[in-house]
Design a protein around this motif. Structure first.
Motif, PDB file in Angstrom:
ATOM      1  N   TRP A 145       1.480 -96.368  45.578  1.00  0.00           N
ATOM      2  CA  TRP A 145       2.740 -95.924  44.981  1.00  0.00           C
ATOM      3  C   TRP A 145       2.588 -95.660  43.492  1.00  0.00           C
ATOM      4  O   TRP A 145       3.232 -94.763  42.949  1.00  0.00           O
ATOM      5  CB  TRP A 145       3.834 -96.962  45.213  1.00  0.00           C
ATOM      6  N   SER A 169       1.670 -92.152  43.086  1.00  0.00           N
ATOM      7  CA  SER A 169       2.441 -91.206  43.891  1.00  0.00           C
ATOM      8  C   SER A 169       2.913 -90.016  43.064  1.00  0.00           C
ATOM      9  O   SER A 169       2.952 -90.058  41.828  1.00  0.00           O
ATOM     10  CB  SER A 169       3.660 -91.921  44.485  1.00  0.00           C
ATOM     11  N   LEU A 206       8.853 -93.989  43.539  1.00  0.00           N
ATOM     12  CA  LEU A 206       7.807 -94.894  44.024  1.00  0.00           C
ATOM     13  C   LEU A 206       6.963 -95.400  42.857  1.00  0.00           C
ATOM     14  O   LEU A 206       6.573 -96.577  42.827  1.00  0.00           O
ATOM     15  CB  LEU A 206       6.936 -94.187  45.053  1.00  0.00           C
TER      16      LEU A 206
END
Length: 237
Positions: free
Chosen positions: A152, A155, A160
């Protein structure tokens, strides 16, 4: 990668159906159209509201929850998804409160449900409590999820990234300092306000635990971090 929870129809469980019906009645009973307009404007008119203050919303939720059993993991998922399918923001905010109130129920697989909530109808008012009060606890209880936080943190979805940056916010001395600094450095040049703010917020919070480490990090990374991130991080140093 963890397995995702089964995708079942919205409000598939009896508990989800009952709770959503009760919430709808309780929220409608306290609707305040004038306040709703102001609340929507505060969130840049991204979502409609019933116009409930936080204390009123939580009191209405307590009424709706009276006599209901504790949820299973499937109940949690279906209640969250059902709330997210509604337009009014109070449903989304209730779902966050409900997840946070049942920290021992979800398994690691629930992180994928949470990812859907974070990346759908996204704004700071739901992402931040999920990141700091729910995802953080889930990862602490299930360290196998740290790899997902690493994913994340890189990302393309800013929410995120923000969640990865903030998930350790309340870890205090248990904070993985190297991981925190690595996430901040990886996103130091990110153009979005919410990512830059999250970097500063995460560093400022960790400075309560280890101010020397944060000062040293800011000195080393000053050429790469945004002025906003540095200003937020150094507020109490």
């Amino acid at each position: 990668m963890t397995d995702s929870l089964p995708q079942t129809p919205l409000s598939a469980t009896p508990l989800a159906e009952t709770l959503l019906a009760r919430l709808t009645t309780a929220f409608e009973a306290h609707r305040d159209d004038a306040r709703a307009l102001a609340m929507a404007a505060y969130l840049r008119d991204r979502f409609p509201f019933f116009g409930l203050s936080a204390p009123t919303r939580r009191a209405a939720a307590r009424t709706a929850l009276t006599g209901l059993p504790d949820p299973s993991e499937t109940d949690l998922a279906e209640i969250a998804r059902a709330c997210w399918s509604r337009d009014e923001r109070e449903f989304h905010q209730f779902a966050c409160d409900y997840l946070i109130a049942h920290p021992a129920v979800p398994t690691p697989a629930f992180l994928e449900v949470t990812a859907d909530l974070i990346t759908t109808k996204s704004w700071w008012d739901t992402v931040d409590p999920l990141a700091t009060r729910f995802v953080g606890g889930l990862v602490r209880r299930h360290p196998t999820l740290l790899g997902r936080m690493d994913d994340w943190s890189e990302s393309t979805n800013l929410w995120l990234i923000r969640t990865a940056l903030l998930h350790q916010l309340h870890y205090g001395p248990s904070t993985d300092e190297k991981r925190l600094f690595r996430y901040c450095s990886a996103q130091a040049a990110h153009p979005d306000f919410f990512v830059r703010k999250a970097i500063g917020w995460a560093l400022r919070h960790y400075a309560r635990t280890n101010p020397q480490a944060v000062r040293a990090y800011l000195t080393t990374e000053s050429a790469h971090l945004s002025p906003l991130s540095i200003r937020e991080a150094a507020k109490h140093l």
